[in-house]
Every structure is written in C-alpha cells, then in structure tokens.
Design an enzyme around this catalytic site. Structure first.
Site, PDB file in Angstrom:
ATOM      1  CG  ASN A 152       2.719   9.401  -9.514  1.00  0.00           C
ATOM      2  OD1 ASN A 152       1.607   9.297  -9.005  1.00  0.00           O
ATOM      3  ND2 ASN A 152       3.516   8.372  -9.704  1.00  0.00           N
ATOM      4  CD  GLU A 249      -1.738  -0.342  -6.165  1.00  0.00           C
ATOM      5  OE1 GLU A 249      -0.509  -0.320  -6.343  1.00  0.00           O
ATOM      6  OE2 GLU A 249      -2.449  -1.299  -6.483  1.00  0.00           O
ATOM      7  CB  CYS A 283       4.735   4.038  -7.569  1.00  0.00           C
ATOM      8  SG  CYS A 283       3.727   3.342  -8.898  1.00  0.00           S
ATOM      9  CD  GLU A 457      -5.153   1.164  -7.859  1.00  0.00           C
ATOM     10  OE1 GLU A 457      -4.206   1.710  -8.447  1.00  0.00           O
ATOM     11  OE2 GLU A 457      -6.067   1.795  -7.285  1.00  0.00           O
TER      12      GLU A 457
HETATM   13  N1  LIG Z   1       1.857   1.941  -5.887  1.00  0.00           N
HETATM   14  C1  LIG Z   1       1.324   2.833  -6.700  1.00  0.00           C
HETATM   15  O1  LIG Z   1       0.498   2.529  -7.554  1.00  0.00           O
HETATM   16  C2  LIG Z   1       1.732   4.278  -6.597  1.00  0.00           C
HETATM   17  C3  LIG Z   1       1.429   5.127  -7.664  1.00  0.00           C
HETATM   18  C4  LIG Z   1       1.813   6.464  -7.570  1.00  0.00           C
HETATM   19  C5  LIG Z   1       2.487   6.933  -6.444  1.00  0.00           C
HETATM   20  N2  LIG Z   1       2.771   6.083  -5.437  1.00  0.00           N
HETATM   21  C6  LIG Z   1       3.529   6.556  -4.263  1.00  0.00           C
HETATM   22  O2  LIG Z   1       3.039   7.825  -3.834  1.00  0.00           O
HETATM   23  C7  LIG Z   1       4.106   8.562  -3.222  1.00  0.00           C
HETATM   24  C8  LIG Z   1       4.150   9.958  -3.812  1.00  0.00           C
HETATM   25  O3  LIG Z   1       2.925  10.587  -3.680  1.00  0.00           O
HETATM   26  P1  LIG Z   1       2.595  11.638  -2.532  1.00  0.00           P
HETATM   27  O4  LIG Z   1       3.813  12.420  -2.184  1.00  0.00           O
HETATM   28  O5  LIG Z   1       1.364  12.355  -2.959  1.00  0.00           O
HETATM   29  O6  LIG Z   1       2.237  10.663  -1.321  1.00  0.00           O
HETATM   30  P2  LIG Z   1       1.666  11.029   0.118  1.00  0.00           P
HETATM   31  O7  LIG Z   1       1.665   9.773   0.883  1.00  0.00           O
HETATM   32  O8  LIG Z   1       2.334  12.213   0.682  1.00  0.00           O
HETATM   33  O9  LIG Z   1       0.149  11.493  -0.177  1.00  0.00           O
HETATM   34  C9  LIG Z   1      -0.761  10.660  -0.857  1.00  0.00           C
HETATM   35  C10 LIG Z   1      -2.178  11.129  -0.569  1.00  0.00           C
HETATM   36  O10 LIG Z   1      -2.506  10.836   0.785  1.00  0.00           O
HETATM   37  C11 LIG Z   1      -3.074  11.983   1.412  1.00  0.00           C
HETATM   38  N3  LIG Z   1      -2.804  11.884   2.851  1.00  0.00           N
HETATM   39  C12 LIG Z   1      -1.698  12.284   3.523  1.00  0.00           C
HETATM   40  N4  LIG Z   1      -1.813  11.989   4.839  1.00  0.00           N
HETATM   41  C13 LIG Z   1      -3.005  11.366   4.995  1.00  0.00           C
HETATM   42  C14 LIG Z   1      -3.713  10.820   6.109  1.00  0.00           C
HETATM   43  N5  LIG Z   1      -3.190  10.824   7.337  1.00  0.00           N
HETATM   44  N6  LIG Z   1      -4.913  10.261   5.899  1.00  0.00           N
HETATM   45  C15 LIG Z   1      -5.457  10.210   4.662  1.00  0.00           C
HETATM   46  N7  LIG Z   1      -4.858  10.746   3.565  1.00  0.00           N
HETATM   47  C16 LIG Z   1      -3.645  11.300   3.731  1.00  0.00           C
HETATM   48  C17 LIG Z   1      -2.407  13.135   0.694  1.00  0.00           C
HETATM   49  O11 LIG Z   1      -3.149  14.327   0.865  1.00  0.00           O
HETATM   50  C18 LIG Z   1      -2.400  12.628  -0.740  1.00  0.00           C
HETATM   51  O12 LIG Z   1      -3.649  12.829  -1.361  1.00  0.00           O
HETATM   52  C19 LIG Z   1       5.363   7.777  -3.508  1.00  0.00           C
HETATM   53  O13 LIG Z   1       5.737   7.045  -2.372  1.00  0.00           O
HETATM   54  C20 LIG Z   1       4.940   6.838  -4.626  1.00  0.00           C
HETATM   55  O14 LIG Z   1       5.703   5.666  -4.733  1.00  0.00           O
HETATM   56  C21 LIG Z   1       2.398   4.770  -5.477  1.00  0.00           C
HETATM   57  C1  LIG Z   2       0.902   2.860 -11.920  1.00  0.00           C
HETATM   58  N1  LIG Z   2       1.952   3.544 -12.661  1.00  0.00           N
HETATM   59  C2  LIG Z   2       3.119   2.662 -12.763  1.00  0.00           C
HETATM   60  C3  LIG Z   2       1.481   3.799 -14.010  1.00  0.00           C
HETATM   61  C4  LIG Z   2       2.239   4.824 -12.058  1.00  0.00           C
HETATM   62  C5  LIG Z   2       2.838   4.757 -10.722  1.00  0.00           C
HETATM   63  O1  LIG Z   2       3.407   5.718 -10.217  1.00  0.00           O
END
Ligand SMILES: NC(=O)c1ccc[n+]([C@@H]2O[C@H](COP(=O)([O-])OP(=O)(O)OC[C@H]3O[C@@H](n4cnc5c(N)ncnc54)[C@H](O)[C@@H]3O)[C@@H](O)[C@H]2O)c1
Ligand SMILES: C[N+](C)(C)CC=O
Length: 483
Positions: A152, A249, A283, A457
């Site tokens: 995202n 995160e 997120c 972070e």
């Molecule tokens: N807390 C935060 O700052 C934050 C920010 C942005 C997104 N998010 C979260 O991310 C999610 C959406 O993103 P997504 O669909 O890309 O998430 P995802 O968990 O599907 O993938 C995230 C990353 O992890 C990698 N990955 C997947 N399986 C793995 C494994 N077994 N070992 C190592 N790496 C692996 C993926 O290739 C990708 O690069 C949502 O749940 C969102 O809330 C959190």
């Molecule tokens: C970290 N933030 C809130 C900017 C993007 C999260 O998805």
C-alpha cells in the site's frame, strides 16, 4: 512514463537480472493492463544480495554518523526534487491517486531519510561511574537487516525501514511486495546516487518464499516486516528460531469513537480520511466507527453528502481523489466482505458495488447498524468499507472498542478535554488520535500493540530497534581474584 525497470533487482549498487526467476507481472490497477514485468529472485540472487549486504556493512558502520547522515539527507533532497516522477510511478505501482502520492508517499520517505540522517550523528552510548571504575556503552549496529514490505505504501515502507537501519550503521536487503515491485528500486538507485556505498541498500523481488529465504538466513540479524497478521506470525516464528531482532508492523481493525459533543464536520472528515484515503488500503484505518446514537443520523447524512463529491477516476489526473483497489484479487476480497455485511444484516447506506469501468474500482461503501460480532466489524477488510456502530455510554463503548485481537490505532472525536485524554489512555492501541485521524509524522512513534505488531517505526524509538548496546567495564585498580 517508462514503468519497466532496467532490471528486477538492485544489488551492490547495480541493477541485476536473473531471468530464471519466476516472472511477476505488474498490473496497473486503473486499467488492468500489464505495465512491467520483473523476475522473482532465484537462490543465486538471494545469495548475491545477502553476500553484498554482509560484506558492505562493517565499513559503513565504522563511518562517522555525520558522514552517514549526510548521505541520507542528500537522498532525501533528491527524492523531494524528483517527487513528481516518483509519485507518477507510485501511482502506476499502486493505483493510488496522484493527488495523494504527490502529497504523501515519496515525501514521507524523504522525511524519514532526513530525520534519521539528522539523528545519525547524535547516536551515542553513555558513561556510568562506579566508584573509581566505570562502564561506558557503545551503541552499535546490528548488522544485516531484512525489510519486507506491503503493497500500500511501497516508497514509504522502503524508506521507513531503510532510513533508521542505515542511520544506525546497518545494511539492508529489502523485498517489496510482489504486487508493487517498482518504487523500492528507485529508492535504491537514489541512495546510490546520493553517495551510499555499494551493498548497503539492496532490493530483491519475490513472493513469500523469497521473504522466507531471507528471514531464515544466518547472515541476517534483524527482520522488519510490514504485512498482515498471518504473515507476521510466520515471519516472527522464523526470526525467533534464529534469535533475530524483529519489528512487526501488521494489520488492524481500529476503532474511531464519535461522541455526541463532537464537531460533526470534523468527525465526518476524520472518518473519510480514516476509511477512504488510498481507497481504504491503510493499515491504521478507523474502520469501526462508533457514533453516539443522538448524532448518528446527522453523521450518516453528512457523510453520504460528502462521499457523493468524491472524484473517482483516472488516478494520474490530479483532480481524482479516489482510485481503484491495488489488484483484482484485493477487489474480490473486499467485494466478498461487502456481501457478508449484507448477508449478516448490516444496513448498506452508501456504495457497495464495483464500478462499471476498466480497472479494479469499488464505490466507497458505508454500512450502518453494524453489530460487534459481524464479520465486517471483526476482520480487517483493507478496502473502502466503513462500519458504523451505535453507542450510548462511554464505559461500554471503550470495552467494545478494545474487544479485538488488533491494537494498531484508535481515534476519538469529542470537545470534552478530559474525556478525550481519558479515552486515549484507555485505548489498547499503539497510535491514537484526538480530533484527527491517520497523521503519521516521522517524529512520532508508529506501531501496534496486541496482534498488530511489535516495535515502533519512526521517531527516536526506531533507533532502539536498529541498534544494540555494548557495555564496556573499565577497572581502574588491581583485579581482586579469590585465589
Ligand atoms: N502496521 C503497518 O504499518 C502496516 C502498513 C501497511 C500495511 N500493513 C498491513 O499489510 C497487510 C496488507 O499487505 P499485504 O497484503 O502485502 O500483506 P502480506 O502479509 O500478504 O504480505 C506482506 C509481505 O510479506 C511477504 N511474505 C508473505 N509470506 C511471507 C513469508 N512466509 N515469509 C516472509 N515474507 C512473506 C509478502 O511477499 C509481502 O512482501 C494488511 O494487513 C495491512 O494492515 C501494515
Ligand atoms: C503507516 N501508514 C499509516 C502511513 C500507512 C499504513 O498502511
């Protein structure tokens, strides 16, 4: 614009290709068209990246913080100078409106490089006097850090992980999401142009298997993941097996509480920012909006009026402020939740459909009369779906707001000063907002509690997660041994 990168990976200061890796197509979310292709990292590419990062970091760690910081701050300036080009690319990579990417994405990456670049020279240990003897501590780098990103905020995530890691003297191998592989390559290229030594910041592409190969490698000292809770569980477990440092995160299902005395216009604005920015793919979004029953209908009316003014269209058009879902898969997941919301009896008050046009567009969607146990109130949707729930009593709504496995963020809208702070103190969440939503300045710690994450972070807090202290005991007199 040229969206096809020179090669799939960036290792040791150069673009590198290995076409033996599985092809990954980059699809423009606004049209469904293929705009680039990269290859997943082969084991040879993973080796090359980790070897480069391992070999490069001791010299980088030995440089003065002032020198390291100067390079990071130069990279921040270069990102700002190239903001338009990087924002156009970010929009191709994610489908997010240019109106957003020009304001937030690369600039918040630059903020991180500038902030941690400024902090690099200030990193010190301390002196602890113990009579005539004394201890001093050295703040040292961890070594090789692995960053794994979600789709995202590809530029922001690449910088939010890279900047503190590099400021502390570490090297990094960053794996972007397979859905958005383009932007991190630009970050790596700019860092090198800013004077970063080769091998300190490397980018390799791939799906979860490549991420897993990085996480389990003995050469890696720290793993920082931005992703979903299920991925977080796997990565955390794998990192724990290798006794590695972690930052997690992860996802959220954050509450936003609107009390009866709130400024409704601001609360509606906060709810729009906290549910529909980036088409809801944020997120920390406040997707459970608890609205006091006395103002619920007024809130919903104003919300619907303002949603009707959203400009949905070509994300590269600067007037567009609501774009498509990042991918067809994500659109289908969100449509599934909208169906579930209706099937479980929530009242659809706005949107709910896919738009009849190319690309992966959904309408901004609002459900009212949502109950706490409905699927759309419990699971992270990661799309433009707001659940509005009623409440009457503060103590009761606090219990309901905290009744979730997640703890990423939370918000409150009220004009009662003491209530605002009481509620913020009562939230079980890492990042809280009073009369605002989703601000994420680099100066403030960002991260989650409960299942939403581990570590923080940004801010000074991130330094603790990318460095370690060594204590050095200095005896000034003779050694007193028992025999
Ligand atoms: N807390 C935060 O700052 C934050 C920010 C942005 C997104 N998010 C979260 O991310 C999610 C959406 O993103 P997504 O669909 O890309 O998430 P995802 O968990 O599907 O993938 C995230 C990353 O992890 C990698 N990955 C997947 N399986 C793995 C494994 N077994 N070992 C190592 N790496 C692996 C993926 O290739 C990708 O690069 C949502 O749940 C969102 O809330 C959190
Ligand atoms: C970290 N933030 C809130 C900017 C993007 C999260 O998805």
């Amino acid at each position: 614009m040229q969206t096809q990168p020179k090669a799939s990976h960036f290792i040791n200061g150069e673009y590198v290709e290995d076409t033996a890796g599985t092809p990954i197509e980059v699809i423009y979310a606004a049209t469904g068209e293929k705009i680039a292709q990269v290859h997943s990292a082969t084991p040879a590419i993973v080796e090359q990246a980790l070897d480069a990062a391992r070999a490069a970091w001791p010299a980088w760690a030995a440089m003065s913080g002032t020198e390291r910081g100067r390079i990071l701050r130069r990279a921040a300036d270069m990102i700002r100078d190239r903001n338009h080009e990087l924002s156009v690319l970010e929009t191709y990579d994610t489908g997010k409106p240019y109106q957003e990417t020009i304001a937030v994405d690369a600039t918040s990456g630059a903020d991180a490089l500038e902030y941690f670049g400024g902090m690099a020279a200030t990193l010190t240990g301390e002196h602890i006097q113990l009579g005539d003897d004394w201890v001093y501590t050295r703040r040292e780098a961890l070594g090789v850090c692995v960053g794994i990103g979600a789709w995202n905020y590809p530029t922001q995530i690449a910088c939010w992980k890279g900047a503190p890691a590099l400021a502390c003297g570490n090297s990094m191998v960053f794996k972007p999401s397979e859905t958005t592989p383009l932007c991190a390559l630009k970050v790596a290229e700019i860092l090198i142009d800013a004077g970063l030594p080769k091998g300190i910041y490397n980018v390799i592409q791939g799906l979860g298997d490549v991420g897993a190969a990085l996480v389990t490698d003995d050469r890696v000292d720290k793993v920082s993941l931005t992703g979903s809770v299920p991925t977080g569980r796997k990565v955390y477990a794998a990192a724990a097996a290798g006794i590695k440092h972690v930052t997690m995160e992860l996802g959220g299902k954050s509450p936003m509480i609107v009390f009866e005395d709130a400024d409704i216009e601001n609360a509606v604005g906060g709810a729009i920012l906290g549910n529909f920015y980036s088409s809801g793919q944020v997120c920390s979004n406040g997707t459970r909006v608890f609205v006091h029953k006395d103002i619920k209908e007024a809130f919903l009316k104003r919300l619907s009026e303002r949603l009707a003014t959203a400009v949905i269209g070509d994300p590269q058009d600067p007037d567009t402020n609501f774009g498509p879902m990042v991918s067809e898969r994500q659109m289908d997941i969100v449509l599934g939740y909208i169906e579930k919301g209706q099937a479980e009896g929530a009242r659809l008050v706005y949107g709910g459909k896919r738009l009849d046009r190319d690309g992966f567009y959904l309408e901004p969607t609002v459900f009212a009369d949502v109950k706490d146990d409905m699927t759309i109130a419990r699971e992270e949707i990661f799309g433009p779906v707001m659940a509005v729930l009623d409440f009457e009593d503060e103590a009761d709504v606090m219990k309901r707001a905290n009744d979730t496995e997640f703890g990423l963020a939370a918000g409150v809208f009220t004009n009662d000063l003491t209530r605002a702070h009481r509620v913020a103190a009562g939230f079980e969440a890492g990042t809280c907002f009073i009369n605002s939503y989703n601000d994420a300045p680099v100066e403030a710690p960002f991260g989650g509690s409960k299942n939403s994450g581990v570590g923080r972070e940004n801010s000074k807090a991130a330094i603790e997660h990318y460095s370690q202290l060594k204590s050095v005991y200095v005896r000034m007199g003779d050694v007193e041994a028992p025999f």
